[in-house]
Enzyme design. Structure first.
Site, PDB file in Angstrom:
ATOM      1  CB  VAL A 265      41.393  56.323  37.653  1.00 52.51           C
ATOM      2  CG1 VAL A 265      40.420  57.451  37.980  1.00 52.51           C
ATOM      3  CG2 VAL A 265      41.514  56.148  36.139  1.00 52.51           C
TER       4      VAL A 265
ATOM      5  N   GLY B 284      40.659  54.913  44.470  1.00 50.54           N
ATOM      6  CA  GLY B 284      41.492  54.786  43.276  1.00 50.54           C
ATOM      7  C   GLY B 284      41.274  53.424  42.641  1.00 50.54           C
ATOM      8  CE  LYS B 285      39.180  48.187  41.397  1.00 50.59           C
ATOM      9  NZ  LYS B 285      38.699  47.659  42.676  1.00 50.59           N
ATOM     10  N   GLY B 286      43.124  50.697  39.320  1.00 50.77           N
ATOM     11  CA  GLY B 286      44.058  50.529  38.215  1.00 50.77           C
ATOM     12  C   GLY B 286      43.693  49.318  37.391  1.00 50.77           C
TER      13      GLY B 286
END
Length: 424
Positions: free
Chosen positions: A64, A109-111
């Site tokens: 994201v 962001g992040k995953g």
């Protein structure tokens, strides 16, 4: 394959409420901040992996990008059974505001991948990482989105991501991730940066409150990378760490724990847990009991939503410094505020990791190398400056430090978005 968590608690609701509150205090209209309530881009992927027994398992993964108004998206990749889209969205948004409050030129962001890395072999982890990297490769890169380690991932995983992305591009791209091994372009001081930042911020808040550091009690929840380094550095700074915990249990000793010995025990063998640590005068307690210990400083450095409406009233710490992302719910925030507990929010307290990630990225794209002393000095300078700004605005506006941090961060993000305008 893991399933998406259906818990009623949605951390992204927290993000929206916090942004709206800060924006209203700043005098913005809804149209000024509507765009930042929504992540810019959300990617959900299926990740097929050949397991060691020859079978194929499909894992679910996410990346994201909440905001790129102030620069490329930046944020970790989490391997954990409870990963879900709302958690990843919230973590991505927190990264946006974390980068803004310390004023580094990144968005958020992040995953994440739904898996239990402790139940996967090194080969399975590597194949999972490489396939996940290939699936998110279209939206990551040194100028787009730069992943980093998070819960369940480490420098080795970042090395695999860097290699996979480089193979896809046909040339070496060290700047695609941070938190890499030193041999692959990692930064000196990166692995302990988040914990060091927690220590720097803890000393800053104690100083601001005129509380002596020497002999003052501290409790640290979580003995992963952030918690163990926080505990070690607070211990070295002269604080008496009376409680620590991991997923198995907590340890308590009124006279102070031997932190170097505990860290040596945990790192001696993969799978070592605190429940099996035995020492004279050291009592085993639950994580719930640990959070409720009578202490000056509490550092929650585990997962989200650890301090909530159900236990906030039992918290006896005078000061909380959030080592984890989102460890305190909004309801708990209000209860703690009424009790007079001073809380330093995650977006400031644990920003050390992303600050040194920024240093690593700068070194990669400029092909230069900084000494550890330079990295640590620069980290302290940025965190001291950010803390002072948050402290000053919270005093001036008579608001909590969390609200103060968001007043600074939300203003920077909204102003950047509005200066750029809405395309086309």
């Amino acid at each position: 394959m893991g399933t998406t968590s259906n818990n009623k608690y949605n951390p992204y609701d927290n993000v929206i409420a916090t942004v709206k509150h800060a924006a209203s205090l700043l005098g913005y209209e809804a149209s000024d901040y509507e765009a930042i309530l929504h992540p810019e881009r959300e990617l959900k992927v299926s990740v097929p992996v050949r397991m060691d027994d020859g079978s194929v398992r499909v894992f679910e993964g996410y990346r994201v990008q909440h905001s790129t108004s102030r620069g490329p998206a930046k944020g970790g990749i989490r391997y954990h059974p409870n990963v879900d889209s709302n958690e990843v969205k919230a973590l991505a948004a927190w990264m946006t505001f974390k980068c803004a409050v310390v004023n580094i030129p990144y968005g958020g962001g992040k995953g994440g991948v739904i898996c239990d890395p402790s139940k996967l072999s090194d080969g399975e982890l590597r194949r999972l990482t490489r396939r996940f990297t290939a699936m998110i490769a279209p939206i990551i890169g040194p100028e787009q989105d730069i992943p980093a380690p998070d819960v369940g991932t480490n420098a080795n995983v970042m090395g695999w991501i860097m290699d996979t992305y480089s193979m896809l591009k046909g040339h070496c791209v060290p700047g695609v991730v941070t938190g890499k091994p030193l041999e692959l372009g990692g930064a000196l001081g990166r692995s302990e940066a988040t914990g060091r930042g927690v220590m720097i911020t803890s000393l800053n808040i104690l100083r601001a409150l005129q509380i002596s550091v020497e002999g003052t009690t501290a409790v640290v929840q979580g003995m992963g990378n952030v918690g163990s380094i926080s505990a070690q550095l607070l211990h070295m700074a002269g604080m008496k760490v009376i409680g620590v915990s991991d997923v198995s249990c907590g340890l308590y000793c009124a006279d102070g724990l031997d932190i170097p010995d505990i860290i040596a025990y945990l790192s001696a063998k993969r799978g070592n847990l605190l429940k099996d640590y035995q020492k004279n005068n050291v009592k085993h307690i639950t994580n719930e009991e640990l959070l409720e210990l009578d202490t000056t400083l509490l550092v929650p450095a585990a997962l989200e939503n650890q301090i909530h409406a159900g236990n906030a009233d039992k918290i006896r710490a005078k000061v909380i410094v959030e080592g984890a992302n989102g460890p305190t719910s909004m309801e708990a925030d209000e209860i703690l505020q009424k009790k007079g507990v001073v809380l330093v929010p995650d977006i400031l307290a644990n920003a050390g990791g992303v600050i040194v990630s920024y240093f690593e990225w700068v070194q990669n794209i400029q092909s230069v190398s900084w000494s550890k002393e330079h990295v640590n000095d620069q980290l302290k300078e940025i965190l001291d400056q950010a803390f002072q700004s948050v402290w000053d605005i919270s005093q001036k506006k008579e608001v909590t430090l969390r609200t103060g941090a968001y007043l600074i961060a939300v203003k920077r993000v909204i102003d950047a978005k509005n200066m750029r305008g809405i395309w086309p």
